[in-house]
Design a protein around this motif. Structure first.
Motif, PDB file in Angstrom:
ATOM      1  N   GLY B 191      41.422  41.756  27.391  1.00  0.00           N
ATOM      2  CA  GLY B 191      40.319  41.652  28.337  1.00  0.00           C
ATOM      3  C   GLY B 191      39.000  42.103  27.721  1.00  0.00           C
ATOM      4  O   GLY B 191      37.969  41.464  27.894  1.00  0.00           O
ATOM      5  N   PRO B 225      39.928  41.578  36.602  1.00  0.00           N
ATOM      6  CA  PRO B 225      41.268  40.965  36.740  1.00  0.00           C
ATOM      7  C   PRO B 225      42.327  41.655  35.876  1.00  0.00           C
ATOM      8  O   PRO B 225      43.429  41.908  36.338  1.00  0.00           O
ATOM      9  CB  PRO B 225      41.041  39.529  36.273  1.00  0.00           C
ATOM     10  CG  PRO B 225      39.590  39.285  36.464  1.00  0.00           C
ATOM     11  CD  PRO B 225      38.915  40.592  36.227  1.00  0.00           C
ATOM     12  N   GLN B 226      41.963  41.991  34.638  1.00  0.00           N
ATOM     13  CA  GLN B 226      42.924  42.681  33.776  1.00  0.00           C
ATOM     14  C   GLN B 226      43.233  44.077  34.318  1.00  0.00           C
ATOM     15  O   GLN B 226      44.354  44.546  34.218  1.00  0.00           O
ATOM     16  CB  GLN B 226      42.379  42.817  32.348  1.00  0.00           C
ATOM     17  CG  GLN B 226      42.676  41.641  31.463  1.00  0.00           C
ATOM     18  CD  GLN B 226      41.642  40.561  31.624  1.00  0.00           C
ATOM     19  OE1 GLN B 226      40.620  40.743  32.272  1.00  0.00           O
ATOM     20  NE2 GLN B 226      41.907  39.405  31.040  1.00  0.00           N
ATOM     21  N   LEU B 228      43.319  44.962  37.408  1.00  0.00           N
ATOM     22  CA  LEU B 228      44.260  44.828  38.527  1.00  0.00           C
ATOM     23  C   LEU B 228      45.670  44.577  38.022  1.00  0.00           C
ATOM     24  O   LEU B 228      46.638  45.181  38.482  1.00  0.00           O
ATOM     25  CB  LEU B 228      43.813  43.684  39.451  1.00  0.00           C
ATOM     26  CG  LEU B 228      42.618  43.986  40.336  1.00  0.00           C
ATOM     27  CD1 LEU B 228      42.104  42.719  40.988  1.00  0.00           C
ATOM     28  CD2 LEU B 228      42.984  44.995  41.393  1.00  0.00           C
ATOM     29  N   PHE B 229      45.776  43.689  37.042  1.00  0.00           N
ATOM     30  CA  PHE B 229      47.088  43.387  36.473  1.00  0.00           C
ATOM     31  C   PHE B 229      47.704  44.644  35.852  1.00  0.00           C
ATOM     32  O   PHE B 229      48.871  44.966  36.087  1.00  0.00           O
ATOM     33  CB  PHE B 229      46.946  42.280  35.422  1.00  0.00           C
ATOM     34  CG  PHE B 229      48.215  42.000  34.664  1.00  0.00           C
ATOM     35  CD1 PHE B 229      49.280  41.379  35.289  1.00  0.00           C
ATOM     36  CD2 PHE B 229      48.332  42.360  33.336  1.00  0.00           C
ATOM     37  CE1 PHE B 229      50.446  41.123  34.589  1.00  0.00           C
ATOM     38  CE2 PHE B 229      49.502  42.110  32.631  1.00  0.00           C
ATOM     39  CZ  PHE B 229      50.558  41.491  33.264  1.00  0.00           C
TER      40      PHE B 229
END
Lengths: 302, 305
Positions: B191, B225-226, B228-229
């Motif tokens: 990310g 996004p990363q 959250l993942f």
């Protein structure tokens, strides 16, 4: 600020070593900040690597060197004695060593191949099409990432028994093939394939199956590698647990952990076992690191 | 009204027929996923209301498994407490460490960067190499930590790191943290690599003057996004600590000091074969995990806003 930047530029002209700490595009960096963080990184890096280095080095140490203090990072008298002991121990069991080895290879190959193919077959429609049930299914996949496989262990045992798969390699292979992390990563990665490619293939009259196999699959090779690593590691260390109870069907890591169960006197053999178990996945990762990172760049969640 | 409903249904049927080939492509995975992940979760809920031991057919006993869990089973309360302590410590710490290391590594030159990525990621893929900690924490004077502490005069007698109830949890925490730079760490590195470089230059002109401001205003929002993942991965792992505990401090551990919900589940599921009770534990664990994940996700969505 200005002064600092000038300093950085001058320093970097001075020596190549110092240039490691600074980079031209970073405008907002001070040398002391960099140096401090680098030392921090080195300290934690040592903490991270130390047990692995010791495992590798203990695997090649003779017994009298194992309990020396301070423990040597590198063995003085390299020996393969620990590995010899290990093979003797395994050789004494009534199932030949080659059998465990073959079982593991078979389980790992079958599982990873099945996972890469089935997960990408499933990921392609999810990434590139809209159809009824898609959102629901993908939501389930994301939710399934949120709980551990331990939760499903008991029902899995019942299901596998009912299907008549207990004590066969399938009891390990099938649940691994259907594991959702691989599907998730593959789907996220496929989303970046340009739609034009698929559209133009369709205009040329290619079927969905051909598009999947001849256009999509070659484009997602980095994701294959990642899925292979993740599943390889899971299957390589799988001991069969309660799912495989016949001795001749057990995998290598079962035999190895049985031996490692011994006390501290077996430290050398344990290190040899751990070394064998770790060196394969680690080597695999060294070779494929850049591809793995490429896959994870699309791993984000919304 | 009647007609409208019908056309809607026809429309759906039409769409399903259109997507026939897609369903065929998905079928093998979907079948496996449902058989070994989704159906088991619901089965687990079902079995948790029964009294089942694999031999006799299950009979329905309502909520008594859950009542027993909270009212009678003292060991479960210990396990719950240990699990929460482990999760609260290892979860956030490993998450932050994974990000900080990824962030520092990202600034290194290419080859050094690959090397450091390997150094931090290797423990999590090294199989049972964590058994090395058995020697490090070994209770006799040969254990590396004891030998070190004795050599430099911190202690006179070797400490029983693995059998003293007070040190069991800290030992598990150290080893678990060592193991925890896994999938989320890779996601963070990837990310960070993907953050648009021109944003930093623009920000420098706009008055962002140090790396901490860069981090908060540009880096973190760009890789939400990363993040959250990574959170999902880290929460799930930190709540399912079991293997490390069982291998290092024994199963069951002294005074249950290293007992977690998962080891409790393993105890009832594969040792005592009280599957109804074990399923109640599994269902509860599943709920805790889902709840915590959704809660943290809600918070993380606000980063940088």
């Amino acid at each position: 600020m200005q002064l600092e930047n000038n300093l950085i530029i001058r320093e970097s002209k001075l020596s190549k070593v110092k240039r490691l700490f600074t980079r031209k595009r970073n405008l907002n960096r001070s040398i002391w900040g960099d140096l401090g963080l680098l030392i921090l990184l080195a300290a934690f890096g040592f903490f991270s690597a130390y047990p692995l280095i010791m495992t590798a080095s203990n695997a090649f140490k003779p017994l009298d060197e194992l309990f020396l203090f301070p423990p040597r990072l590198l063995p003085r008298n390299l020996t393969l004695g620990n590995f010899k002991d290990l093979f003797e121990l395994i050789g004494n069991s009534w199932v030949p060593f080659s059998r465990y080895f073959f079982n593991t290879i078979f389980i790992t190959m079958l599982g990873t191949a099945g996972h890469v193919i089935f997960a990408s077959m499933c990921a392609y429609p999810l990434a590139k099409y809209k159809f009824p049930g898609k959102t629901l299914f993908f939501t389930l996949v994301v939710y399934s990432l949120m709980f551990t496989p331990y939760v499903t262990n008991i029902p899995n045992y019942i299901i596998i028994t009912r299907l008549g798969l207990i004590d066969t390699v399938w009891a390990i292979v099938l649940p691994a093939v259907g594991s959702s992390l691989g599907l998730y990563l593959m789907k996220q990665f496929m989303e970046q394939i340009p739609d034009d490619l698929i559209e133009s293939a369709k205009i040329d009259g290619a079927s969905e199956y051909r598009i999947y196999w001849q256009i999509v699959m070659p484009l997602v090779k980095p994701a294959w590698v990642t899925l292979i690593i993740l599943l390889f590691q899971r299957l390589w260390t799988n001991t069969g647990g309660t799912f495989i109870f016949s001795e001749e069907k057990k995998p290598l890591s079962y035999a190895l952990t049985q031996i490692a169960q011994g006390s501290i006197e077996r430290a050398g053999t344990i290190a040899a076992v751990s070394f064998i178990m770790m060196i394969v996945p680690v080597t695999f990762f060294i070779v494929s690191q850049s591809k793995v990172l490429e896959t994870f760049s699309t791993s984000g969640m919304k | 009204m009647e007609i409208k409903l019908r056309t809607k249904r026809q429309q759906l049927w039409f769409e399903i027929k259109q997507a026939k080939h897609l369903y065929i492509l998905m079928a093998p995975f979907v079948i496996l996923f449902f058989t070994f992940t989704i159906i088991p979760v619901f089965m687990s809920i079902g079995i948790s209301f029964t009294n089942y031991n694999l031999l006799q057919s299950p009979n329905f006993i309502g909520f008594s498994n859950y009542l027993k869990l909270f009212l009678e089973d003292d060991v479960f309360i210990v396990a719950l407490k240990n699990t929460l302590i482990l999760a609260v410590v290892t979860g956030p710490v490993s998450y932050i460490l994974a990000f900080v290391f990824a962030w520092l590594i990202n600034e290194l030159p290419r080859h050094l960067r690959s090397f450091m990525t390997l150094v931090f990621y290797a423990p999590s893929i090294s199989g049972n190499a964590y058994l090395m900690w058995l020697i490090i924490f070994s209770g006799d004077a040969h254990g590396y930590l004891n030998a070190f502490l004795i050599q430099y005069g911190f202690i006179d007698q070797p400490m029983q790191w693995l059998t003293n109830p007070d040190s069991i949890l800290p030992v598990i925490i150290v080893v678990q943290l060592w193991l925890s730079l896994g999938v989320s760490f890779l996601a963070f590195i990837a990310g960070l690599k993907g953050v648009d470089k021109t944003l930093y230059e623009a920000a420098a002109i706009d008055g962002v003057s140090n790396r901490w401001q860069e981090l908060w205003y540009i880096t973190l929002p760009s890789m939400k996004p990363q993040l959250l993942f990574g959170a999902v991965m880290q929460i799930t792992t930190s709540l399912s600590i079991a293997e490390v505990s069982m291998q290092l401090v024994g199963f069951p551990s002294i005074e249950y000091a290293g007992h977690t919900i998962v080891t409790h589940l393993i105890d009832y599921g594969t040792v005592r074969f009280e599957l109804g009770y074990a399923s109640a534990i599994a269902t509860l664990l599943c709920l805790i995990m889902l709840g915590l994940n959704l809660f943290v996700r809600k918070i993380l969505r606000r980063v940088g806003e």
